[in-house]
Scaffold this motif. Structure first.
Motif, PDB file in Angstrom:
ATOM      1  N   PHE A 195       0.947  -1.098   0.004  1.00  0.00           N
ATOM      2  CA  PHE A 195      -0.049   0.006   0.054  1.00  0.00           C
ATOM      3  C   PHE A 195       0.777   1.307  -0.060  1.00  0.00           C
ATOM      4  O   PHE A 195       2.019   1.169   0.644  1.00  0.00           O
ATOM      5  CB  PHE A 195      -1.057  -0.110   1.378  1.00  0.00           C
ATOM      6  N   ASN A 196       0.522   2.401  -0.758  1.00  0.00           N
ATOM      7  CA  ASN A 196       1.113   3.550  -0.710  1.00  0.00           C
ATOM      8  C   ASN A 196       0.464   4.840  -0.854  1.00  0.00           C
ATOM      9  O   ASN A 196      -0.787   4.667  -1.163  1.00  0.00           O
ATOM     10  CB  ASN A 196       2.496   3.372  -2.097  1.00  0.00           C
ATOM     11  N   VAL A 197       1.111   5.699  -0.235  1.00  0.00           N
ATOM     12  CA  VAL A 197       0.463   7.166  -0.429  1.00  0.00           C
ATOM     13  C   VAL A 197       1.336   8.061  -0.843  1.00  0.00           C
ATOM     14  O   VAL A 197       2.759   7.931  -0.543  1.00  0.00           O
ATOM     15  CB  VAL A 197      -0.085   7.515   0.935  1.00  0.00           C
ATOM     16  N   THR A 198       1.041   9.218  -1.368  1.00  0.00           N
ATOM     17  CA  THR A 198       2.005  10.317  -1.746  1.00  0.00           C
ATOM     18  C   THR A 198       1.532  11.614  -0.762  1.00  0.00           C
ATOM     19  O   THR A 198       0.386  11.842  -0.755  1.00  0.00           O
ATOM     20  CB  THR A 198       1.542  10.794  -3.417  1.00  0.00           C
ATOM     21  N   LEU A 199       2.891  11.815  -0.255  1.00  0.00           N
ATOM     22  CA  LEU A 199       2.635  13.075   0.877  1.00  0.00           C
ATOM     23  C   LEU A 199       3.249  14.136   0.264  1.00  0.00           C
ATOM     24  O   LEU A 199       4.040  14.315  -0.675  1.00  0.00           O
ATOM     25  CB  LEU A 199       3.538  12.753   2.193  1.00  0.00           C
ATOM     26  N   ASP A 201       4.077  18.461   1.167  1.00  0.00           N
ATOM     27  CA  ASP A 201       3.984  19.755   1.861  1.00  0.00           C
ATOM     28  C   ASP A 201       4.340  21.107   1.220  1.00  0.00           C
ATOM     29  O   ASP A 201       4.445  20.819  -0.330  1.00  0.00           O
ATOM     30  CB  ASP A 201       4.837  19.692   3.109  1.00  0.00           C
ATOM     31  N   ASN A 202       4.776  22.233   1.499  1.00  0.00           N
ATOM     32  CA  ASN A 202       4.845  23.340   0.726  1.00  0.00           C
ATOM     33  C   ASN A 202       6.413  23.147  -0.069  1.00  0.00           C
ATOM     34  O   ASN A 202       6.729  23.992  -1.112  1.00  0.00           O
ATOM     35  CB  ASN A 202       5.133  24.442   1.279  1.00  0.00           C
ATOM     36  N   SER A 203       7.156  22.171   0.040  1.00  0.00           N
ATOM     37  CA  SER A 203       8.310  22.241  -0.255  1.00  0.00           C
ATOM     38  C   SER A 203       8.594  21.026  -1.459  1.00  0.00           C
ATOM     39  O   SER A 203       9.502  21.100  -2.152  1.00  0.00           O
ATOM     40  CB  SER A 203       9.376  21.782   0.759  1.00  0.00           C
ATOM     41  N   GLY A 204       7.369  20.144  -1.554  1.00  0.00           N
ATOM     42  CA  GLY A 204       7.283  18.923  -2.532  1.00  0.00           C
ATOM     43  C   GLY A 204       6.652  17.957  -2.107  1.00  0.00           C
ATOM     44  O   GLY A 204       5.648  18.063  -1.456  1.00  0.00           O
ATOM     45  N   GLU A 205       6.972  16.732  -2.642  1.00  0.00           N
ATOM     46  CA  GLU A 205       6.306  15.653  -2.376  1.00  0.00           C
ATOM     47  C   GLU A 205       7.230  14.349  -2.494  1.00  0.00           C
ATOM     48  O   GLU A 205       8.261  14.468  -2.964  1.00  0.00           O
ATOM     49  CB  GLU A 205       5.167  15.274  -3.529  1.00  0.00           C
ATOM     50  N   ILE A 206       6.560  13.595  -1.790  1.00  0.00           N
ATOM     51  CA  ILE A 206       7.260  11.965  -1.322  1.00  0.00           C
ATOM     52  C   ILE A 206       6.249  10.816  -1.447  1.00  0.00           C
ATOM     53  O   ILE A 206       5.323  11.016  -0.749  1.00  0.00           O
ATOM     54  CB  ILE A 206       8.226  12.340  -0.109  1.00  0.00           C
ATOM     55  N   ARG A 207       6.814   9.597  -1.889  1.00  0.00           N
ATOM     56  CA  ARG A 207       5.967   8.619  -1.709  1.00  0.00           C
ATOM     57  C   ARG A 207       6.270   7.862  -0.602  1.00  0.00           C
ATOM     58  O   ARG A 207       7.379   7.731  -0.264  1.00  0.00           O
ATOM     59  CB  ARG A 207       6.085   7.826  -2.936  1.00  0.00           C
ATOM     60  N   ALA A 208       5.486   7.267   0.326  1.00  0.00           N
ATOM     61  CA  ALA A 208       5.446   6.313   1.419  1.00  0.00           C
ATOM     62  C   ALA A 208       4.640   5.138   1.170  1.00  0.00           C
ATOM     63  O   ALA A 208       3.665   5.066   0.819  1.00  0.00           O
ATOM     64  CB  ALA A 208       4.941   7.097   2.532  1.00  0.00           C
ATOM     65  N   THR A 209       5.700   4.076   1.400  1.00  0.00           N
ATOM     66  CA  THR A 209       5.078   2.660   1.201  1.00  0.00           C
ATOM     67  C   THR A 209       5.091   1.648   2.253  1.00  0.00           C
ATOM     68  O   THR A 209       5.934   1.873   3.082  1.00  0.00           O
ATOM     69  CB  THR A 209       5.835   2.269   0.313  1.00  0.00           C
ATOM     70  N   ALA A 210       4.084   1.066   2.544  1.00  0.00           N
ATOM     71  CA  ALA A 210       3.675   0.290   3.573  1.00  0.00           C
ATOM     72  C   ALA A 210       3.504  -1.223   3.052  1.00  0.00           C
ATOM     73  O   ALA A 210       2.970  -1.460   2.119  1.00  0.00           O
ATOM     74  CB  ALA A 210       2.646   0.395   4.613  1.00  0.00           C
ATOM     75  N   PHE A 211       4.105  -2.396   3.709  1.00  0.00           N
ATOM     76  CA  PHE A 211       4.327  -3.886   3.249  1.00  0.00           C
ATOM     77  C   PHE A 211       3.420  -4.406   4.275  1.00  0.00           C
ATOM     78  O   PHE A 211       3.458  -4.299   5.518  1.00  0.00           O
ATOM     79  CB  PHE A 211       5.310  -4.387   3.284  1.00  0.00           C
ATOM     80  N   ASN A 212       2.564  -5.455   3.930  1.00  0.00           N
ATOM     81  CA  ASN A 212       2.194  -6.775   4.790  1.00  0.00           C
ATOM     82  C   ASN A 212       1.183  -6.073   6.053  1.00  0.00           C
ATOM     83  O   ASN A 212       0.212  -5.426   5.555  1.00  0.00           O
ATOM     84  CB  ASN A 212       3.234  -7.516   5.242  1.00  0.00           C
ATOM     85  N   GLN A 213       1.799  -6.244   7.332  1.00  0.00           N
ATOM     86  CA  GLN A 213       0.788  -5.981   8.453  1.00  0.00           C
ATOM     87  C   GLN A 213       0.680  -4.344   8.373  1.00  0.00           C
ATOM     88  O   GLN A 213      -0.566  -4.143   8.428  1.00  0.00           O
ATOM     89  CB  GLN A 213       1.488  -6.207   9.857  1.00  0.00           C
ATOM     90  N   ALA A 215       0.828  -2.505   5.857  1.00  0.00           N
ATOM     91  CA  ALA A 215      -0.094  -2.164   4.721  1.00  0.00           C
ATOM     92  C   ALA A 215      -1.680  -2.260   5.016  1.00  0.00           C
ATOM     93  O   ALA A 215      -2.420  -1.283   4.696  1.00  0.00           O
ATOM     94  CB  ALA A 215       0.295  -3.013   3.541  1.00  0.00           C
ATOM     95  N   GLU A 216      -2.029  -3.441   5.663  1.00  0.00           N
ATOM     96  CA  GLU A 216      -3.401  -3.570   5.997  1.00  0.00           C
ATOM     97  C   GLU A 216      -3.969  -2.698   7.063  1.00  0.00           C
ATOM     98  O   GLU A 216      -4.948  -2.093   7.009  1.00  0.00           O
ATOM     99  CB  GLU A 216      -3.331  -5.074   6.765  1.00  0.00           C
ATOM    100  N   GLU A 217      -3.016  -2.300   7.729  1.00  0.00           N
ATOM    101  CA  GLU A 217      -3.395  -1.269   8.912  1.00  0.00           C
ATOM    102  C   GLU A 217      -3.614   0.012   8.269  1.00  0.00           C
ATOM    103  O   GLU A 217      -4.494   1.051   8.721  1.00  0.00           O
ATOM    104  CB  GLU A 217      -2.467  -1.500  10.218  1.00  0.00           C
ATOM    105  N   TYR A 218      -2.770   0.530   7.762  1.00  0.00           N
ATOM    106  CA  TYR A 218      -2.502   1.996   7.179  1.00  0.00           C
ATOM    107  C   TYR A 218      -3.623   2.234   6.063  1.00  0.00           C
ATOM    108  O   TYR A 218      -4.075   3.506   5.665  1.00  0.00           O
ATOM    109  CB  TYR A 218      -1.316   2.456   6.672  1.00  0.00           C
ATOM    110  N   ALA A 219      -3.822   1.258   5.158  1.00  0.00           N
ATOM    111  CA  ALA A 219      -4.771   1.426   4.039  1.00  0.00           C
ATOM    112  C   ALA A 219      -6.180   2.115   4.428  1.00  0.00           C
ATOM    113  O   ALA A 219      -6.599   2.845   3.742  1.00  0.00           O
ATOM    114  CB  ALA A 219      -5.054  -0.044   3.413  1.00  0.00           C
TER     115      ALA A 219
END
Length: 583
Positions: A195-199, A201-213, A215-219
């Protein structure tokens, strides 16, 4: 089973209270985390102490429990997330200071009984319910609620553009602007969830990725357009082949990562987009990606399709229009369909990294790295808002037809003599009418990734196993797509055109999977079928572009649309041309 009727709901606040008389004697709690901790020489035999998380349905308390106690109570069975236990003997302890003015209480468990020794569904802890509680909550390292602390502040915030693998004591305050579906991956090394999200702020963007447990919790817990504090994630070099996020680094969400909802409803962000007017999409090729700012004119009903992997996925089309006076169909999938559930007509949207298509005319579709931003209050949307408020949008449509491009019709001799396509800076377009006199049937298919919207060529990585490097996944099946050359002639000359899947399907009269199956099982019938496609006349809409091949500059002519000739209408058009010449 109703877990809420078993556990001691809302007992954690009194359990942690300094007033001993207020503490429950035997609280019943649900395990939400069980992880091996460090070995402690003071414990019997230097046994392992397990770090656990316990829930009362509303809040989480951390605790430690020795391995030998687990073995004696559980008769060799392991504690697992979702089980329910009763604490018969415990003490409350304080950890050392985490930040100035902040400590964290936890439980030291010296006696417990099993209430339910099988994992049950976690009770409570959905984000909306937690927001309704009077006590503010945060999301701790297990993505489960915990009493708030002074950590929910802007002190020590690091901007995204300062994130790097060489700086590990960082804390972001950023908005979730893109959220993927929870996906399952499988390859030769095993399988898991992602599971991933793009974050941003005013300076730019970055991708954050979660795996397995994680991923299930943050989705479910991470919500679009919400602001969070994030810290203690692992920063890696970004895998650019899997993401269009403009950052050299990306974050991996780990078990120790801390994610807390910010009190702010918004965070100052500077969305980096390069919007294209819908009227200018005629200048973009199939599979190019663009940013579009537009208003929603129509929303279709949600439908479901079954992928080749037998997975059901939601699909929803919308018609969007901008101040250029053109509208276009945009297809959304999966999570993006959910984002449109409560959206009203006229809402402004930003479609970032939308893919250009040309099937039955120009269209747009969202895919893995696309982002749909709903009603963002940024300067790029202001012309659309003004147009929406002061007038009715025009409705020149690209949907259903590609006749919007007024490309000149040329004979093949004119194409050659006028050097169409010799401009190396950009492609040139033309229309010609001709007859297919030869089809190159060698290597006319390629094995493509079966993931919807990918279409990249796969490589074999074992028996009945195919790997897509773009998706970083392996599959036990593929889909076939056309890529072949045809020789077309008219009364003036002949030349070679290149066809891809959509145009190839029209010419061949069968899709690539079907014809490839025929080729593998009945070579004679395959040869006859190819021969039957000779000497058919079409209107070819083409793109000519100078390309470098084996250190030589050559012009390639790609067919973008094939239209069978209506000879009655064609005859009438010729008569009209003759009459105009006579007059």
């Amino acid at each position: 089973m109703n877990v809420g009727s078993i556990i001691s709901l809302g007992c954690i606040q009194s359990l942690l209270d300094e007033n001993e008389t207020a503490k429950p004697s035997s609280p019943v709690l649900q395990l939400v985390r069980v992880n091996p901790g460090s070995s402690n020489s003071n414990e019997q035999g230097g046994s392992i102490r397990y770090k656990i998380g316990l829930s009362d349905g509303f809040e989480i308390v951390q605790g430690i429990i020795p391995d030998h106690l687990i073995k004696s109570v559980c008769n060799g069975k392991k504690l697992d997330r979702g089980m329910i236990i009763k604490l018969t003997n415990y003490t409350v302890s304080n950890s050392g200071p985490i930040q100035a003015g902040r400590t964290s209480k936890f439980l030291v468990i010296t006696g417990f009984q099993m209430v339910k020794d099988v994992p049950l569904e976690l009770y409570g802890h959905d984000y909306n319910r937690l927001k309704q509680r009077q006590d503010s909550v945060v999301l701790n390292r297990d993505s489960t609620p915990q009493r708030n602390s002074n950590n929910n502040s802007d002190e020590g915030i690091c901007t995204i553009d300062n994130i790097s693998p060489y700086h590990n004591k960082w804390k972001l305050k950023a908005m979730v602007i893109q959220k993927s579906d929870l996906r399952t991956w499988t390859n030769a090394r095993g399988s898991g969830k992602l599971f991933n999200v793009t974050l941003m702020d005013n300076s730019g963007e970055i991708r954050a990725t979660a795996f397995n447990q994680q991923a299930e919790e943050y989705a479910n817990l991470l919500q679009l357009n919400k602001v969070y504090y994030i810290s203690k994630g692992k920063v890696n070099i970004a895998k650019k082949q899997f993401s269009n996020v403009q950052n050299d680094y990306e974050i991996t969400i780990e078990a120790s990562t801390v994610i807390e909802p910010a009190d702010d409803l918004a965070v100052p962000i500077k969305i980096k987009i390069d919007p294209v007017k819908i009227s200018d999409l005629i200048n973009y090729e199939k599979d190019q990606t663009v940013d579009v700012v537009a208003a929603i004119k129509e929303i279709s009903e949600t439908t479901q399709i079954t992928t080749k992997a037998q997975k059901m996925i939601d699909k929803r089309d919308i018609i969007i229009v901008d101040d250029s006076g053109y509208e276009i169909r945009l297809t959304t999938w999966g999570q993006q369909v959910n984002e449109l559930r409560d959206v009203e007509l006229g809402t402004i949207v930003i479609c970032k990294n939308a893919r250009v298509g040309d099937f039955q005319g120009k269209n747009l579709s969202m895919y893995g790295v696309s982002r749909l931003m709903i009603d963002p209050d940024i300067p790029q949307t202001y012309p659309i808002r003004l147009e929406r408020e002061t007038s009715v949008f025009a409705s020149n449509s690209y949907s259903g037809s590609s006749n919007f491009r007024n490309d000149p019709e040329k004979t093949i001799a004119q194409i050659v003599n006028e050097n169409i396509g010799h401009n190396s800076e950009k492609a040139e377009y033309f229309v010609t009418r001709g007859t297919i006199v030869f089809i190159k049937k060698e290597s006319m298919f390629y094995a493509a990734c079966p993931t919807d919207g990918c279409n990249k060529k796969v490589i074999e990585d074992g028996e009945n196993s195919y790997r897509c490097e773009k998706c970083s996944r392996s599959f036990d099946h593929v889909k076939y797509r056309y890529i072949f050359g045809i020789n077309v002639s008219d009364h003036t000359d002949g030349m070679w055109f290149h066809c891809f899947n959509e145009t190839g399907s029209i010419i061949m009269g069968k899709d690539a999977n079907e014809l490839n199956n025929i080729k593998e099982n009945d070579e004679s019938f395959f040869e006859d079928w190819i021969d039957s496609r000779f000497f058919k006349t079409y209107i070819f809409k083409c793109r000519a572009k100078m390309e470098n091949y084996q250190e030589k500059n050559i012009i390639k002519y790609h067919v973008t649309e094939v239209i069978p000739v209506d000879f009655v209408e064609h005859g009438k058009a010729l008569l009209n041309n003759i009459n105009e010449l006579e007059n």
